[in-house]
Design an enzyme around this catalytic site. Structure first.
Site, PDB file in Angstrom:
ATOM      1  N   SER A 165      -9.870   2.422   2.775  1.00  0.00           N
ATOM      2  CA  SER A 165      -8.899   3.079   1.932  1.00  0.00           C
ATOM      3  C   SER A 165      -7.966   2.140   1.197  1.00  0.00           C
ATOM      4  O   SER A 165      -7.373   2.525   0.197  1.00  0.00           O
ATOM      5  CB  SER A 165      -8.061   4.033   2.774  1.00  0.00           C
ATOM      6  N   SER A 212     -10.367   0.225   6.984  1.00  0.00           N
ATOM      7  CA  SER A 212      -9.688   0.323   5.688  1.00  0.00           C
ATOM      8  C   SER A 212      -9.038  -0.950   5.198  1.00  0.00           C
ATOM      9  O   SER A 212      -8.589  -1.011   4.058  1.00  0.00           O
ATOM     10  CB  SER A 212      -8.636   1.431   5.734  1.00  0.00           C
ATOM     11  N   LYS A 214       0.854  -1.192   0.000  1.00  0.00           N
ATOM     12  CA  LYS A 214       0.000   0.000   0.000  1.00  0.00           C
ATOM     13  C   LYS A 214       0.887   1.237   0.000  1.00  0.00           C
ATOM     14  O   LYS A 214       1.881   1.295   0.750  1.00  0.00           O
ATOM     15  CB  LYS A 214      -0.895  -0.016   1.250  1.00  0.00           C
TER      16      LYS A 214
END
Lengths: 482, 97, 492
Positions: free
Chosen positions: C160, C184, C79
């Site tokens: 997210s 997330s 990420k």
């Protein structure tokens, strides 16, 4: 007697409180492993934590905690076993994180007090509100480029102790004495070097004025004053400004000001015009700081003797109040004196250190830390006087020689043959010679001219090149002239 | 509690976010929507409740590190991403104190 | 042999050990898949193909010498919130424009230490603020799944960690790192039909992860199976002296816990999670999950978490408050974007207005406001107290149960053009996940079924602090019972 400033409408009292920022003596910064040394190349002592890089996290330095606790103990203050770090949020060029990590709501040290001694010999107790740990900001240079400021983050993250006083001071002298006392205590403790010209200690000075008997009026904060002398000047300049405002029918606005050392006046800070709203909240990166009482007790047991205690001990040794004060002013001076006095007569040691030794330092523009004479040698000089090897006069001569080359006084005595004569038969021989040469004066003396005794002493000492033991010379003369 | 336009501007100033005049109204409405929804927290009786600061589920105490220099000496890396610099300094528009 | 991109991590480790496949072959297969599908899905912001092949080669060499690490040769996506040394890190924001970290986050460094191969940096909501991956400055990520009755409708992957979840679901990575501040990891995992765990706060170091809300942020993995999550978490987790909130605890054998079974475990079912308007399919799936666990020998216990309703508004005070402070460092002085201004303040304001997107600006505004003088007590302090009550709810529940099972999300993945009008509607996505963040507890999302349109739905397992093992055990049991085998329409 209360210190007042005379306005056009009468006398005004001055009310002063100090927030002192003292750099913690430590190898590394409060929350990073970067060094704290003064004077390094720009941005060479910066970790990514100090520069506020993404994802960087603070980890606290144990020694900074210990130093804050030691200082708290030295200020006779309450140590809080539970304290917490908060973020103080504001934007500034040299504040890389956009917040300062500080202890707003729960400081590590609470209320305490210090006693200051004023010039007239009186003492006054100044209350300490709190002491907390916080990060220093970086440094901006504004004079290197016509349109740019340059930023060095070496100081960013260095541990500071903010020591907040009660508004207990009433004159520039008291403010100066308080600051000097704080510095003295921290130097004794080894928690802050107190070098104001290197920025290790700065003061924000809160000043207000009032009529006798009134409550407090609005105060202004004069930021970042960096010497004791400037603090005293800033207090007076700001107080006079406020008096003028009040007397001309105006109102003093609470604001942050700067002291212009060149012009001796304070001026409003333009960059801090924004309404302050620091949005303090607990720093989620740092769990609460929890101390164990046993650990605090250990630190307490390990504290060095503080100036007040030491002064009391010196007084108990028979030193004058003045000598005790002077000898304890700096930790280094006291250490020097202690070594000189060790196992010897303390009063004699004090007389020598505060007398001939201090005079020599003044004359040579030296200090105790770069002393021209070691304490060991000065002590040996005292020994040579105590055992009669040297008279006071000879000792001064040997001391002068020691100043030139820090040699052992015994060696100087031997080399220069300065040993005092204590052999009474040798003195008797010289005395007899002197009396024989001055038979007329002997007659005069015997007929009542007592004052001539000094003449005979002088002649005898002269004949002995100053090395005769004065007491013995006196004794032999008295005997022979009887 | 409802935000007026002046408060929106004041908060934007505190947060150092430039706000164009035409943005104020929309932002004000959005923020008031969110704050109105948050308002339900006032229904909760929190008398005598110790606030939870920090994320550690059991509560934790601060861990200490030793006083050793273990970092720094990397001005080149610290400055490598700087939008403007002068030698080993960061450079910004002149700040007037 | 299976196609390399279909292998789970556990299978790939076996295949590598048996020399049925090489790390270079794995990396190549995934890089090919990325090249083919990423232009559509936009899961990766940065692909580090050359580095991936190099490290894969080095991995094969290690394995040949018998020095392979626990994850040697496994191709992962990272990420883009984790700082990676020498590789651009964006946090999905323009404000970090051009930023190349001179350091490696602890979590990604741990994965490297164990031999993982990094394929690139995965897309995300800007600063991890979002539940749809539409706030990214690098464009939205598309969910590889689509509705049976409207296959052309582009769906969000959740957020997210939308890039992480979409990439793993579409076989553009075998697993990925993710972070979870309010859901997330779990919400995008559920939306994309994969598993993901947010471990206990303090289990994974936050050092080197771009901070959103420091008291809530936790890193964790997403992968196709519960076992793969256990394998990844074992490498990612561990004490880090550089993070003052990192827990100084040993990392248990998570993988062993996956197959442990649930016999005798007490599973809590919080009545407050039956929210009005919840889709019947979700309600049914939840019941189904509980039945599976009962069948495996678990005891189902109704419990109450009375402050659940206040979790989201609490979160939307605490998280923006911390974010407003955490994001103050993005000022255009030391790294990232700078917009020149007539003075420093103007520079700050222009840089931050241009560098941050609308959702980030909104949250910074909210956070600044709730901390400001006069409002701190009413909002921030109040939220911290309610947070304490939410934690207490769980503490009381742990007296009765060993784990809690809930739906992961209140709906399946929604379309890119839905829920755009009102920020609060979007915030409601995290209603089931945010409580675990507030209480600091581990939460795992497991794919458990499909809705009527063929979209994946997940269940969530919440456990006691630092008891990820029980969470994995319950998750493993659900996974085995569900036998989830559906695949997304877009897949390598």
């Amino acid at each position: 007697m209360t210190y007042t400033l005379e306005g056009t409408t009468g006398p005004w009292e001055v009310v002063i409180g100090l927030e002192v920022h003292a750099q913690v003596t430590s190898q590394a910064k409060l929350f990073s492993g970067a060094a704290t040394a003064f004077g390094a190349e720009p941005n060479s002592q910066v970790s990514f934590v100090d520069a506020g890089f993404p994802g960087m996290l603070p980890v606290i330095n144990a020694e900074c905690i210990a130093q804050a606790v030691r200082t708290g103990l030295g200020l006779n203050a309450e140590i809080h076993l539970w304290s917490r770090f908060d973020r103080k949020n504001y934007f500034y060029a040299d504040l890389p994180q956009g917040y300062q990590i500080s202890q707003y709501a729960h400081p590590i040290v609470g209320q305490g007090a210090v006693e200051v001694t004023l010039a007239d010999g009186s003492t006054k107790t100044i209350g300490i509100t709190r002491l907390h740990l916080e990060q220093d900001a970086g440094k901006s240079l504004h004079d290197q480029h016509p349109t740019k400021s340059y930023i060095d983050l070496n100081r960013s993250g260095v541990a500071l102790m903010e020591i907040v006083s009660e508004p207990d001071m009433r004159s520039p002298e008291e403010a100066g004495a308080y600051l000097a006392k704080l510095r003295q205590i921290m130097r004794y403790l080894g928690t802050c070097d107190g070098n104001m010209d290197e920025g290790s200690m700065r003061a924000d000075v809160n000043v207000s004025v009032r009529r006798a008997g009134e409550g407090y009026r609005t105060r202004c904060e004069v930021k970042n004053v960096n010497s004791i002398r400037f603090v005293m000047q800033a207090v007076e300049a700001e107080a006079r400004r406020q008096i003028e405002v009040w007397e001309s029918g105006g109102t003093v606005e609470q604001e942050t000001r700067l002291f212009d050392t060149a012009r001796g006046v304070t001026r409003s800070m333009r960059s801090k015009e924004d309404a302050h709203d620091y949005r303090y909240f607990p720093d989620p990166d740092l769990p609460p700081l929890v101390l164990e009482q046993g650990w605090v007790d250990q630190l307490k047991a390990g504290l060095p003797e503080l100036p007040d205690q030491r002064r009391a001990r010196y007084a108990a040794l028979g030193l004058s109040a003045y000598d005790a004060q002077v000898l304890t002013a700096e930790r280094e001076t006291a250490a020097f004196f202690e070594e000189v006095a060790h196992g010897r007569d303390a009063k004699a040691a004090a007389n020598w250190v505060t007398g001939d030794y201090f005079a020599a330092l003044n004359r040579l523009k030296r200090t105790v830390t770069d002393s021209p004479v070691s304490a060991k040698h000065l002590g040996e000089l005292l020994d040579l006087m105590a055992d009669g090897t040297l008279s006071g006069k000879l000792a001064k001569e040997v001391f002068e020689a020691m100043l030139e080359a820090d040699e052992a006084p015994g060696a100087i005595v031997e080399k220069r043959g300065l040993r005092q004569v204590t052999d009474s038969s040798a003195i008797e021989a010289v005395v007899d010679e002197v009396l024989a040469k001055n038979a007329d004066k002997v007659a005069d003396y015997r007929s009542g001219k007592d004052k001539l005794f000094g003449f005979f002493v002088g002649q005898t000492m002269k004949a002995m090149a100053g090395k005769g033991n004065p007491a013995l010379v006196n004794e032999v003369l008295k005997r022979r002239l009887a | 509690m409802s935000l007026d336009a002046a408060t929106v501007r004041r908060v934007a100033n505190l947060a150092r976010l430039r706000l164009e005049d035409q943005e104020v109204g929309k932002l004000q409405a959005e923020l008031n929507g969110i704050l109105g929804w948050i308002e339900q927290l006032q229904q909760v009786d929190t008398d005598g409740v110790e606030p939870m600061a920090g994320g550690s589920p059991g509560g934790a105490a601060l861990r200490w590190r030793g006083d050793a220099v273990t970092d720094g000496g990397q001005a080149a890396k610290v400055l490598a991403n700087a939008p403007d610099r002068a030698g080993d300094w960061f450079a910004v528009p002149k700040v007037v104190e | 042999m299976m196609r390399p991109t279909d292998l789970t991590i556990a299978q790939a480790l076996d295949a590598l050990d048996r020399r049925e496949v090489s790390a270079v072959e794995l990396a190549t297969a995934f890089l090919d898949a990325i090249e083919r599908l990423n232009p559509r899905l936009n899961a990766y912001i940065t692909v580090t193909a050359e580095q991936a092949l190099e490290t894969a080669k080095a991995s094969d060499a290690r394995r040949a010498k018998g020095e392979a690490g626990k994850l040697d040769g496994i191709p992962l996506g990272i990420k883009d919130l984790f700082c990676t040394e020498g590789t651009r890190t964006t946090a999905g924001s323009n404000i970090l424009d051009g930023f190349v970290p001179p350091y490696e986050s602890t979590v990604s460094a741990n994965l490297k230490r164990d031999g993982a191969v990094f394929l690139g940096k995965l897309n995300l909501d800007e600063f991890a603020m979002g539940s749809s991956n539409q706030t990214s400055a690098f464009g939205p990520v598309e969910n590889p799944w689509s509705r049976a009755n409207d296959p052309a409708k582009r769906l969000v992957p959740g957020g997210s960690s939308g890039g992480s979840a979409a990439a793993v679901a579409a076989r553009l990575a075998m697993g990925a790192t993710a972070t979870d501040t309010g859901g997330s990891i779990r919400q995008p995992a559920a939306f994309c039909g994969i598993a993901g765990i947010k471990p206990t706060y303090g289990r994974c170091s936050r050092w080197g992860i771009v901070a959103f809300a420091s008291s809530l942020d936790q890193a964790g993995p997403v992968a196709r199976t519960v076992e793969d999550n256990a394998i990844l978490l074992a490498s990612m987790a561990g004490f880090d002296p550089r993070d003052s909130t990192s827990a100084d605890l040993p990392v248990p054998d998570f993988r062993a816990a996956v197959g442990r079974g649930v016999k005798g475990l007490r599973i809590g079912v919080p009545e407050e999670y039956r929210i009005p308007g919840m889709a019947p399919e979700i309600e049914a799936l939840w019941q189904q999950g509980l039945d599976w666990l009962r069948a495996e020998g678990a005891e189902i216990v109704p419990i109450s978490l009375p402050h659940t309703k206040y979790a989201l508004p609490t979160y939307y005070v605490v998280a923006p408050a911390e974010a407003s402070s955490n994001l103050a460092r993005y000022d255009g002085v030391r790294y990232g974007l700078r917009e020149d201004g007539r003075d420093l303040k103007d520079l700050y304001e222009r840089t931050r207005a241009r560098g941050f997107g609308a959702e980030v600006r909104r949250r910074v505004m909210i956070g600044t406001y709730v901390l400001s003088a006069g409002y701190y007590d009413a909002y921030y302090l109040k939220a911290q107290k309610v947070r304490a009550l939410i934690r207490r709810d769980f503490e009381q529940a742990w007296e009765k149960v060993d784990a809690i099972v809930t739906p992961a999300t209140p709906s399946a993945a929604f379309a890119m053009d839905e829920k755009q009008d009102d920020p609060v509607t979007m915030y409601l996505n995290d209603v089931f996940t945010v409580t675990a963040n507030l209480a600091g507890l581990p939460g795992l999302a497991v794919p458990a079924g499909l809705d009527a349109q063929g979209l994946p739905l997940g269940l969530q397992v919440i456990g006691r602090a630092f008891d990820e093992e029980t969470v994995f055990a319950v998750g493993g049991a659900i996974e085995r019972a569900a036998g989830f085998a559906a695949k997304p329409g877009i897949m390598a």
